[in-house]
Scaffold this active site. Structure first.
Site, PDB file in Angstrom:
ATOM      1  N   LYS A   1       0.840  -1.237  -0.047  1.00 48.30           N
ATOM      2  CA  LYS A   1       0.142   0.115   0.111  1.00 48.30           C
ATOM      3  C   LYS A   1       0.798   1.222   0.178  1.00 48.30           C
ATOM      4  CE  LYS A   1      -3.860   1.891   2.622  1.00 48.30           C
ATOM      5  NZ  LYS A   1      -4.786   1.669   3.784  1.00 48.30           N
TER       6      LYS A   1
ATOM      7  N   SER B   1     -10.097  -0.855   6.839  1.00 47.51           N
ATOM      8  CA  SER B   1      -9.365  -0.638   5.401  1.00 47.51           C
ATOM      9  C   SER B   1      -8.714  -1.918   5.014  1.00 47.51           C
ATOM     10  CB  SER B   1      -8.517   0.627   5.509  1.00 47.51           C
ATOM     11  OG  SER B   1      -8.975   1.694   5.446  1.00 47.51           O
TER      12      SER B   1
ATOM     13  N   SER C   1      -9.364   1.427   2.709  1.00 47.30           N
ATOM     14  CA  SER C   1      -8.796   2.453   1.799  1.00 47.30           C
ATOM     15  C   SER C   1      -7.351   1.725   1.005  1.00 47.30           C
ATOM     16  CB  SER C   1      -8.173   3.573   2.667  1.00 47.30           C
ATOM     17  OG  SER C   1      -7.271   2.888   3.529  1.00 47.30           O
TER      18      SER C   1
END
Lengths: 90, 463
Positions: free
Chosen positions: B85, B187, B163
């Protein structure tokens, strides 16, 4: 035009509130200076769309505050400072 | 290019497990360079077509892969590519936090989970897309990201979740064997569910946050997003551990192989009918049948009623606004892709101290919810009742009948493992197993047992 200081914006908000009391300002006019207080933290003014979303976000934050006020915590309770609770090992 | 990709994919299936890939590398059936080139090719095409890629790290990856090929493998992740990420710092490689306002941000150090993977010989092939600033400003659209709306691996008309959006889509698409994601509140579990992955949110403090963008210092967790519980085990074991650079990391050792009795599983009252969640209910019942077959007892549980979600919102607002205050007050703030985020962060900057302290005091009261662990060893519940919503509409219109964990799990730092358990209109629905703090072994062992008895996790999108 220089960006107004936060103090100036707060004064503006107070004036708006006083105007409402005197019956010369609409409710909308009272709200606007409140948003200006938020906007005063920013380097640049918000555009119209962002201002509209800001109004909604401020309203949402107020609803969150109201919801939290409805849940009374025990007197003298302390904030959590250790996020992994002791004794959770089973 | 296409023929090279096709040849590599004949040699190695991009959806193979970490154990299978590791075996292939050890036996020299395939080299790390070949694997890396295959996954880079898939990221370049499939990954980018789904807006899952923040930065391809081709040169860096091939250097690491050549070094891996020159060394003797001494870890299951040796020579195996991965994606991270874009919230995790990577030395010399852009780390943009999904934010258009951070387009030129490059750190001079690696986040601890990244360096831990490098030490095992892992190969970073991509920084993966994410919701800008992890969505701390209350994003309301899927395109709240510098890379646009990340599309579900299963249906490009649906959102990949957030996210950790790119970690979800890229791993499910076979663009990487595994990835790292992060969770403040949902997330990891959300994009894992929306992409049919097995995602592991560890106990708060299990994995160092050093070098990770902070959204909430007291809530953020880093964890693996993989295609099975077994893969999650390998990755979590590699990245977990105390780190003097993150004083909140745990000193207690992770022990996923701990010997346990058969677990007793807690179940909440679910409203499948009211939420029109037939497919989810079918998968849920199938998991219960597996529990029965395995001899797991189940028991109904419930949390003490408290406004957990209100506390999470205030903490996210307050800590997020503080963590990003310079940016919010700066010239680039209004470059954010979602105007709701601009409005949300602007509002959050005025969160009052008494509100924040109320939330932190509620967190103390919420510790009472740990009493459910007197009744059971783990709980099972859907992540959401339905797959990811349509990608082209705002969530205030589409986030309907989704359900979700409204409990204290993130406030109290509980671990959770999400896994696929149903499909609705061709898109996956996830379940999750949560356990008490520091008992990731319970999550892992229950999901691994479910996956030995089912094939949901083996399914992958047609690519």
């Amino acid at each position: 035009m220089a960006k107004p200081t936060r103090r100036e914006l707060l004064q503006l908000a107070a004036l708006g509130a006083a105007g409402a009391v005197a019956g010369v300002a609409s409710a909308q006019e009272v709200k606007k200076p409140d948003l200006a207080v938020y906007e005063a933290n920013l380097a640049k003014p918000l555009d119209a769309v962002a201002k509209e979303k800001l109004a909604a976000a401020v309203e949402y934050a107020a609803s969150i505050r109201k919801a939290r006020m409805e849940h009374k915590l025990p007197e003298n309770s302390e904030p959590c400072v250790r996020y992994v609770p002791a004794g959770s090992e089973k | 290019m296409r023929s090279v990709r096709a040849r590599r994919e004949r040699e190695v299936n991009p959806f193979q497990s970490i154990a299978e890939l590791s075996k292939a590398i050890k036996s020299k059936q395939v080299s790390s360079v070949e694997l890396t080139e295959m996954y880079l090719g898939r990221l370049e095409t499939l990954g980018k077509a789904h807006n899952a890629v923040a930065e391809l790290t081709r040169d860096h990856a091939l250097r690491q892969a050549r070094a891996a090929d020159a060394a003797t493998p001494n870890h299951p992740l040796h020579g195996i590519p991965f994606g991270a990420k874009d919230l995790l710092a990577t030395k010399g490689i852009p780390t943009r936090w999904g934010s258009p306002g951070h387009h030129d941000q490059v750190f001079d150090h690696d986040a601890t989970p990244i360096s831990k993977l490098y030490e095992k010989g892992a190969v970073l092939v991509a920084k993966l897309a994410m919701i800008e600033l992890a969505g701390g400003g209350n994003y309301n659209v899927a395109h709240a990201s510098a890379t646009g709306a990340c599309l579900s691996a299963w249906d490009r008309k649906r959102w990949a979740g957030g996210s950790s959006s790119g970690s979800g889509a890229a791993t499910a698409l076979g663009c990487v064997p595994y990835s790292l994601g992060s969770e403040t509140s949902g997330s990891i579990t959300c994009p894992s569910a929306f992409n049919g992955l097995t995602g592991f949110r560890p106990t708060y403090g299990r994995v160092s946050r050093h070098g990770a963008m902070a959204l909430c210092w007291t809530l953020d967790k880093i964890g693996p997003m993989c295609r099975s519980a077994e893969d999650c085990r390998v990755v979590l074991e590699a990245i977990a551990g105390y780190d003097p650079k993150d004083p909140t990391t745990l000193r207690e050792r992770l022990n996923l192989g701990r010997r346990n009795d058969k677990p007793k599983i807690g179940l909440f009252k679910e409203d499948f009918k009211g939420n029109k969640a037939e497919a989810c209910e079918k998968g849920y019942q199938e998991v219960l049948r597996i529990f029965k077959k395995l001899g797991y007892e189940t028991v109904e549980v419930e949390y003490p009623k408290m406004p957990y979600d209100v506390a999470v919102q205030i903490i996210v607002d307050c800590e997020g606004a503080s963590a990003h205050e310079n940016f919010i007050r700066g010239e680039r703030f209004q470059m954010l892709a979602d105007v709701h985020q601009v409005a949300g962060f602007t509002t959050a900057l005025e969160t009052r101290a008494v509100d924040y302290l109320w939330a932190m005091r509620l967190r103390t009261e919420a510790l009472k919810a740990n009493a459910i662990w007197d009744k059971c060893d783990a709980v099972f519940l859907p992540v959401f009742y339905h797959p990811g919503p349509p990608v082209d509409q705002s969530f205030d219109k589409t986030w309907v009948n989704m359900g979700g964990d409204g409990g204290p799990s993130n406030l109290l730092g509980w671990p959770s493992m999400a896994f696929p358990m149903a499909w609705e209109d061709g898109s996956p629905i996830g379940g999750q197993i949560m356990a008490p703090c520091m008992r990731e072994d319970r999550c892992y062992q229950v999901v691994a047992a479910i996956q030995r008895e089912s094939d949901w996790h083996i399914k992958h999108p047609v690519t």
